[in-house]
Design a protein around this motif. Structure first.
Motif, PDB file in Angstrom:
ATOM      1  N   LEU A  86      -6.810  -1.538   4.683  1.00 42.60           N
ATOM      2  CA  LEU A  86      -7.487  -0.701   3.686  1.00 42.60           C
ATOM      3  C   LEU A  86      -8.954  -1.109   3.536  1.00 42.60           C
ATOM      4  N   CYS A  87      -9.217  -2.413   3.553  1.00 44.77           N
ATOM      5  CA  CYS A  87     -10.608  -2.875   3.498  1.00 44.77           C
ATOM      6  C   CYS A  87     -11.364  -2.506   4.778  1.00 44.77           C
ATOM      7  N   ARG A  91       2.230   5.057   6.612  1.00 47.29           N
ATOM      8  CA  ARG A  91       3.404   5.859   6.262  1.00 47.29           C
ATOM      9  C   ARG A  91       3.693   5.838   4.778  1.00 47.29           C
ATOM     10  N   HIS A  92       2.864   5.155   3.994  1.00 42.98           N
ATOM     11  CA  HIS A  92       3.175   4.957   2.578  1.00 42.98           C
ATOM     12  C   HIS A  92       2.210   5.769   1.728  1.00 42.98           C
ATOM     13  N   ALA A  93       2.769   6.647   0.889  1.00 38.81           N
ATOM     14  CA  ALA A  93       1.947   7.594   0.130  1.00 38.81           C
ATOM     15  C   ALA A  93       0.853   6.895  -0.677  1.00 38.81           C
ATOM     16  N   SER A  94       1.215   5.784  -1.353  1.00 38.36           N
ATOM     17  CA  SER A  94       0.214   5.157  -2.230  1.00 38.36           C
ATOM     18  C   SER A  94      -0.917   4.537  -1.389  1.00 38.36           C
ATOM     19  N   ALA A 138      -6.366   4.754   1.074  1.00 44.80           N
ATOM     20  CA  ALA A 138      -7.157   4.869   2.303  1.00 44.80           C
ATOM     21  C   ALA A 138      -8.121   6.049   2.203  1.00 44.80           C
ATOM     22  N   ARG A 139      -7.622   7.183   1.710  1.00 40.61           N
ATOM     23  CA  ARG A 139      -8.500   8.369   1.561  1.00 40.61           C
ATOM     24  C   ARG A 139      -9.614   8.095   0.558  1.00 40.61           C
ATOM     25  N   GLU A 140      -9.241   7.416  -0.527  1.00 34.99           N
ATOM     26  CA  GLU A 140     -10.248   7.081  -1.541  1.00 34.99           C
ATOM     27  C   GLU A 140     -11.338   6.181  -0.943  1.00 34.99           C
ATOM     28  N   ARG A 148     -21.253  -0.680  -5.010  1.00 32.83           N
ATOM     29  CA  ARG A 148     -21.257   0.196  -3.839  1.00 32.83           C
ATOM     30  C   ARG A 148     -19.865   0.279  -3.211  1.00 32.83           C
ATOM     31  N   ILE A 149     -19.141  -0.835  -3.213  1.00 33.36           N
ATOM     32  CA  ILE A 149     -17.758  -0.842  -2.716  1.00 33.36           C
ATOM     33  C   ILE A 149     -16.867  -1.496  -3.770  1.00 33.36           C
ATOM     34  N   ASP A 150     -15.605  -1.134  -3.759  1.00 34.86           N
ATOM     35  CA  ASP A 150     -14.674  -1.721  -4.730  1.00 34.86           C
ATOM     36  C   ASP A 150     -13.370  -2.128  -4.053  1.00 34.86           C
TER      37      ASP A 150
END
Lengths: 338, 338
Positions: free
Chosen positions: B176-177, B195-198, B203-205, B303-305
């Protein structure tokens, strides 16, 4: 016309073959100016690669355009041309990304130890010189079509930069050309690994600053001695054996880079070992076409002379002797004149 | 003080331990602000790595300097500091070459799930923030000390460039990072395999433009579909299994690059396959220290979280529940508060 055909290990014959013809509108046919025997040709010669049916040999060439297909406009009959052992359309996505030797329409050349050769994808593959070069430049231009292009790729893949330290593993024609490439790309220190006096001499002439004769654990220790205990910034692996790959990976400093251009035989890389070394690894068939205009220019202007790797010149009809001389290490590389 | 100790697979206890002390003039001792459980901590937890004698755990930390050795001048008591899971003097040849996680004096941190921590090589390892940051920034800064630094390295090693296409293999905290890193480095298209919704949502965020749920041959085919049939410019391998490495190597285009940052278990790479792919491969423990000033700045300025990867917060004394929640995939990553 006549050309070399391999029938079995140790059995290369010079035979009458069909004259090559334009088969596709993207083809050209060239009359061979000079051709040669490659280290990789020795694998089937030595019985280390299956041969199957008898087939022509050779993938290095420079020559004069005889005829072109209807879609070939970049070169014309009479011109002197240099190509690559891997043909490429120079337009597909892989070519545009800089990897013409992975062209989506790639065909590997395999019939070049002959008087005439059909070149597929001629439009994207062949580069014509401005004029017909002096015959003394032909060996250098021939080297560019494979070993010099491959040495350049080794230095590129190993990220040789101005001021860096480079190790060249392998003292065959590719390794010697890799020394030239490392020097041209600005390496300050170039360590050539070689046990043969004549090859050491040529390596020094090409720009090697140090020679290491040891191999295995001793060879690795010697490289560390010469590089402040940590290893070299760049290692150019120009052999393709498991031993050479081990030598290369252990000669690079943490975070250094290995370019591996010897076609690998029985090589695998341990994941954890590569991981903890931080070493970058990239190889493959050299994208020679990408470098051709630049390398042709360097040869024509006399800046580099990779033609010196040819230490045996034979008439083309003695091609089998070229194989023998290289197999027995009596010659680094055999030039063949039709 | 108290801290986590692993005794056997599945058996992590919060125990009273000796207070850490300055052992060398290059040490510092910090009071932990927040710490956490790493995906790599699950290997011994799951019995997939030998444990040996019972020993402390944890290698991620941010905290307040309590005490420094006589040779530590870069940070002082009271400052809030971020470090790396690998300590480094920041002066040796490997550090100067950009690989502090291969520092000649490197010590891997391993006692950070505790109230106080001794930091070797503190002078080179610790970076102090200008002022004590708001508590809401602590998780993001903690992420920088390992998972965000590692995601950044994945993107660096995979040579993510502006406008390029990147695939991220692995949807753990590092994966994710790595999405954040690919976006920050200008990738135009970022394909996250999850494969995991959360995790897909996060990832999209973070910047993923596409999600691929398939694995194995289907996963590779899906990546090819999304990348003009040839594969991605860059692949960020953030798992460390043989399956993930296979996915990564086959998802890269000819001449593309794979950065592999998941500690490899049972991974080996076939030489000929790597050769003919032209793919570049580089990995290793992330050189977090090299990126720290930049990444700390990106977090502090908002800028990033990367702190969002912590989806479970526990008091430090419930550290064992953090292991359980991550092992059972109830949590991506557990934050621990002393």
């Amino acid at each position: 016309m006549r050309g070399a055909v391999i029938h079995a290990p140790g059995d290369v014959r010079f035979e009458t073959l069909d004259d090559p013809k334009i088969l596709h509108p993207t083809d050209a046919v060239i009359r061979t100016a000079v051709t040669c025997v490659c280290g990789s040709d020795l694998w089937p010669w030595r019985g280390l690669e299956p041969i199957g049916d008898a087939h022509p040999m050779g993938h290095e060439y420079v020559g004069f355009v005889e005829e072109v297909g209807s879609e070939v406009t970049a070169v014309k009959p009479g011109q002197f041309v240099v190509g690559s052992f891997a043909t490429s359309d120079n337009t597909c996505a892989n070519c545009r990304n800089g990897f013409p030797s992975n062209c989506l329409h790639r065909e590997f050349m395999s019939t070049c130890q002959a008087e005439y050769v059909r070149i597929p994808n001629a439009q994207g593959t062949l580069v014509a010189t401005d004029e017909v070069p002096d015959e003394e430049l032909w060996p250098g231009l021939l080297a560019v079509s494979d070993v010099m292009g491959t040495g350049w790729w080794a230095a590129d893949a190993a990220e040789v930069r101005p001021g860096s330290t480079a190790v060249v593993v392998g003292d065959g024609a590719v390794g010697l050309c890799a020394v030239i490439a490392a020097r041209e790309r600005g390496a300050e220190r170039i360590i050539a690994m070689s046990r043969h006096a004549s090859r050491q001499k040529l390596a020094r002439e090409f720009g090697a600053t140090d020679i290491v004769t040891e191999r295995g654990a001793e060879g690795i220790a010697r490289i560390k001695d010469l590089t402040g205990g940590i290893g070299a910034d760049s290692v150019l692996e120009c052999v393709g054996t498991a031993q050479a790959m081990r030598q290369a990976l252990h000669s690079a400093r943490p975070g250094g880079s290995v370019g591996f251009v010897g076609v690998p035989h029985d090589v695998s890389v341990d994941g954890p070992e590569l991981f903890f070394s931080h070493v970058g690894l990239r190889g493959g068939p050299a994208p020679v076409r990408r470098y051709l205009p630049d390398l042709v220019e360097r040869v024509v202007t006399g800046r580099i002379d990779p033609g010196k790797v040819f230490d045996l010149t034979l008439p083309l009809d003695q091609v089998a002797e070229g194989y023998r001389a290289m197999d027995e290490r009596r010659a680094v590389k055999a030039l063949l004149k039709p």
